[in-house]
Design a protein around this motif. Sequence first.
Motif, PDB file in Angstrom:
ATOM      1  N   ASP A 175       6.289 -17.828 -68.114  1.00 30.34           N
ATOM      2  CA  ASP A 175       6.736 -16.558 -68.682  1.00 30.34           C
ATOM      3  C   ASP A 175       8.067 -16.769 -69.388  1.00 30.34           C
ATOM      4  OD1 ASP A 175       8.795 -16.516 -66.800  1.00 30.34           O
ATOM      5  OD2 ASP A 175       8.160 -14.653 -65.843  1.00 30.34           O
ATOM      6  N   ARG A 176       8.671 -15.706 -69.868  1.00 28.53           N
ATOM      7  CA  ARG A 176       9.887 -15.810 -70.680  1.00 28.53           C
ATOM      8  C   ARG A 176      11.069 -16.374 -69.877  1.00 28.53           C
ATOM      9  NH1 ARG A 176      10.192 -11.891 -73.698  1.00 28.53           N
ATOM     10  NH2 ARG A 176      12.398 -11.793 -74.186  1.00 28.53           N
TER      11      ARG A 176
ATOM     12  N   THR B  93      -7.447 -11.732 -62.391  1.00 30.16           N
ATOM     13  CA  THR B  93      -7.302 -10.800 -63.515  1.00 30.16           C
ATOM     14  C   THR B  93      -5.956 -10.892 -64.217  1.00 30.16           C
ATOM     15  OG1 THR B  93      -6.546  -9.049 -62.001  1.00 30.16           O
ATOM     16  CG2 THR B  93      -8.909  -9.145 -62.501  1.00 30.16           C
ATOM     17  N   PHE B  94      -4.951 -11.511 -63.603  1.00 28.06           N
ATOM     18  CA  PHE B  94      -3.605 -11.470 -64.171  1.00 28.06           C
ATOM     19  C   PHE B  94      -3.569 -12.094 -65.560  1.00 28.06           C
ATOM     20  CE2 PHE B  94       0.571 -13.324 -64.996  1.00 28.06           C
ATOM     21  CZ  PHE B  94       1.370 -12.195 -64.862  1.00 28.06           C
ATOM     22  N   ALA B  95      -3.190 -11.280 -66.552  1.00 26.83           N
ATOM     23  CA  ALA B  95      -3.023 -11.730 -67.949  1.00 26.83           C
ATOM     24  C   ALA B  95      -4.190 -12.574 -68.431  1.00 26.83           C
ATOM     25  CB  ALA B  95      -1.717 -12.490 -68.100  1.00 26.83           C
TER      26      ALA B  95
ATOM     27  N   ALA C 158       6.897  -9.252 -64.437  1.00 32.20           N
ATOM     28  CA  ALA C 158       6.930  -7.940 -63.784  1.00 32.20           C
ATOM     29  C   ALA C 158       6.329  -6.871 -64.679  1.00 32.20           C
ATOM     30  CB  ALA C 158       8.374  -7.584 -63.419  1.00 32.20           C
ATOM     31  N   MET C 159       6.619  -6.926 -65.973  1.00 28.46           N
ATOM     32  CA  MET C 159       6.097  -5.918 -66.887  1.00 28.46           C
ATOM     33  C   MET C 159       4.593  -6.070 -67.072  1.00 28.46           C
ATOM     34  SD  MET C 159       7.826  -4.733 -70.493  1.00 28.46           S
ATOM     35  CE  MET C 159       9.420  -4.613 -69.699  1.00 28.46           C
ATOM     36  N   GLN C 160       4.100  -7.310 -67.068  1.00 24.04           N
ATOM     37  CA  GLN C 160       2.665  -7.535 -67.165  1.00 24.04           C
ATOM     38  C   GLN C 160       1.952  -6.951 -65.946  1.00 24.04           C
ATOM     39  OE1 GLN C 160       0.877  -8.846 -69.679  1.00 24.04           O
ATOM     40  NE2 GLN C 160      -1.062  -8.679 -68.584  1.00 24.04           N
TER      41      GLN C 160
ATOM     42  N   SER D  16       7.534   4.252 -65.299  1.00 21.00           N
ATOM     43  CA  SER D  16       8.193   4.514 -64.019  1.00 21.00           C
ATOM     44  C   SER D  16       8.407   3.241 -63.206  1.00 21.00           C
ATOM     45  CB  SER D  16       7.370   5.508 -63.189  1.00 21.00           C
ATOM     46  OG  SER D  16       6.126   4.930 -62.807  1.00 21.00           O
ATOM     47  N   SER D  17       7.779   2.133 -63.631  1.00 24.54           N
ATOM     48  CA  SER D  17       7.869   0.890 -62.859  1.00 24.54           C
ATOM     49  C   SER D  17       9.063   0.022 -63.244  1.00 24.54           C
ATOM     50  CB  SER D  17       6.580   0.076 -63.032  1.00 24.54           C
ATOM     51  OG  SER D  17       6.449  -0.364 -64.373  1.00 24.54           O
ATOM     52  N   PHE D  18       9.749   0.359 -64.327  1.00 21.39           N
ATOM     53  CA  PHE D  18      10.927  -0.410 -64.729  1.00 21.39           C
ATOM     54  C   PHE D  18      11.908   0.499 -65.461  1.00 21.39           C
ATOM     55  CE2 PHE D  18       8.189  -0.530 -68.402  1.00 21.39           C
ATOM     56  CZ  PHE D  18       9.037  -0.495 -69.494  1.00 21.39           C
TER      57      PHE D  18
END
Length: 633
Positions: free
Chosen positions: A167-168, A259-261, A342-344, A630-632
């Motif tokens: 990730d970044r 399922t992740f990304a 986290a955003m994904q 609402s999650s970030f």
Amino acid sequence: MKRTTAIVCLSSLLITAGCSDSKSGGGKSGNDEQKASGAVIKQFADAWVKAWAPDGKPDAAGALTDNPTVFAKRLDDTDTALVASTVTVTPQGDPKCSDANNCTQELAVEAQLRGIGAMKWTSTATAVKTADAWKIKASGDTIYPGLGDTNYLKRVRALPARASILDRNGVALTANRPVVIVGVASGAVATPATYAAFTKYLQVDGTKLAARAKAAPAGQFVDAITIRAEQWEALRPTMGKLPGVLTMGGTQSLPPTATFAKNLIGTMKTATADTLKNAGPAASAQDQVGTTGLQYAFQQQLAGTPGGTVTLRDGKTKLTIKTVFSQKGTAGKPVKTTLDTAMQKSAEAALATSKLPASLVAVQASTGQILAAANGPTVASYNRAFQGQYAPGSTFKIVTSAALIGSGETGATALPCTNTINVFGKTFKNYDGLAAYGAGTMQKAFNESCNTAFISQHARLPKDGMTKAAAMFGIGRDLNLSINAYGGQVPLPKDDVAEAASMIGQGTVTASPLAISLVAATVDHGTAMKPVLVPGKDAAGAAASPLPAATVAALRTFMRTTVTGGTAKVLAGNGAVAAKTGTAELVSGGKVITNAWMAGYRGDVAFAVIVEGGESGSHTAGPILKTFLSSFK
């Protein structure tokens, strides 16, 4: 063997006649032997090359030896042991003749060991003359020195661990995890119940698998699917004892969950003809290689290059005599993406609340870097978030407003909102939830998403007005991302009706959720940016000239007031969010259905959501975005 003959010529007669080697039969005879033996050795070298070519046969090479059947088998067995894809065999210099019936010549051999690389060696071909015909002595040493009659070559290939996709922040999104390759025995071992179980539990076409098993050579493992080890453990009681089911353990580069990304990271499977070609010459047909997404796009970088050894083994004891070839593999290199883990996860969790197919994309407005891209509520192979070609509906009024402001209008320009409007015989109406309110401004028309108000201004724009306005937001260009993505299009309208439709994101206007997220990002940042998923690989920077300052100020006001007092008020209470809702109509199966949209930004994060078959942007797409935001912070 190289020979040196010293002859002292003492008489003038001998000097006149010239000096000769009595064993070679004279200079002329020696040249004839060299030519004749050299010709058959060259024929043999050419036949060897053909024998080790794809689908090659050793018979022609064997026929040039003094023991065709035995030598052809030895040549073929060595090819099989090395897994050689091609070979070059080049005779060196001229043959050396020890007498009139025996000549030798060195052969420079370079074999491409499939999935490893080039192995080079020098062997010696011995040509013997029998009954006025030259033949190659059928010795294993002709193939490789030391093979003799019984020794053999043994190859071992070593794959380096596959590198991770990051990730970044450099956090690994993939790791080498245990998997099970599930398949069946070739032939008729498996039963109809076995194939039915593959269809039911693994979504593998049992009929096609049965056909493959029937066509495969006896004793083969016919692979069907690769699944996580924990998934097989859950299926083992059901499928493990069915006739013909076979499994093989291994590892595969996988994200933390199935399922992740998935649509971004992609999938891996046993190589096919197409994926093997993409994987490059170092790959083997038995390898697990990338088939979609980043795993496919960066297959060679992630995989690295395999190493390998070839040993000469004693034919009787099977023990290693010596290592004759060794190549060290090189580790794969990680691929760093712009994704925010986290955003994904937040995007996927938000889509899981939807009952309809939906997609969400989030980008960093100032750079175009993609922070998250998800499809839900279940993940399919089709990446709607990047590749979907949808009418953007009223989210496209962001572009329309920019076009009208460019024509001299402002947020305060009067735009009447009527129930319907007719453009050269075509009647346009508003979405079902909006009642005509009569007099109003462009800002109010934007906040309430009044179609008729915007269409009433179509005559102010030139024919290419919407096309040029879309280009200011990056719409209509190839995105050239590491993985396939659609940048949208706004073709020149063929007439006034088409132009009117384009003003409300209908007609021939299409865009992907990624493209619409970039439209929102353009308002946030002031300049359209090229999307980036893999820095250094994907082109970065501005996709168009900066929007005029007055246009940016007006659009920011429009989108913020749409949240505070317009159709996007579902997002109120989630910080300084600015947004635009959208509902797009399409005909499917003879019925008119709607897709629900919402696009916007908060801080430096811009986003877009589409829900296929959704009622409206505010009622269907809005709650998904509310959950996401609402999650970030």
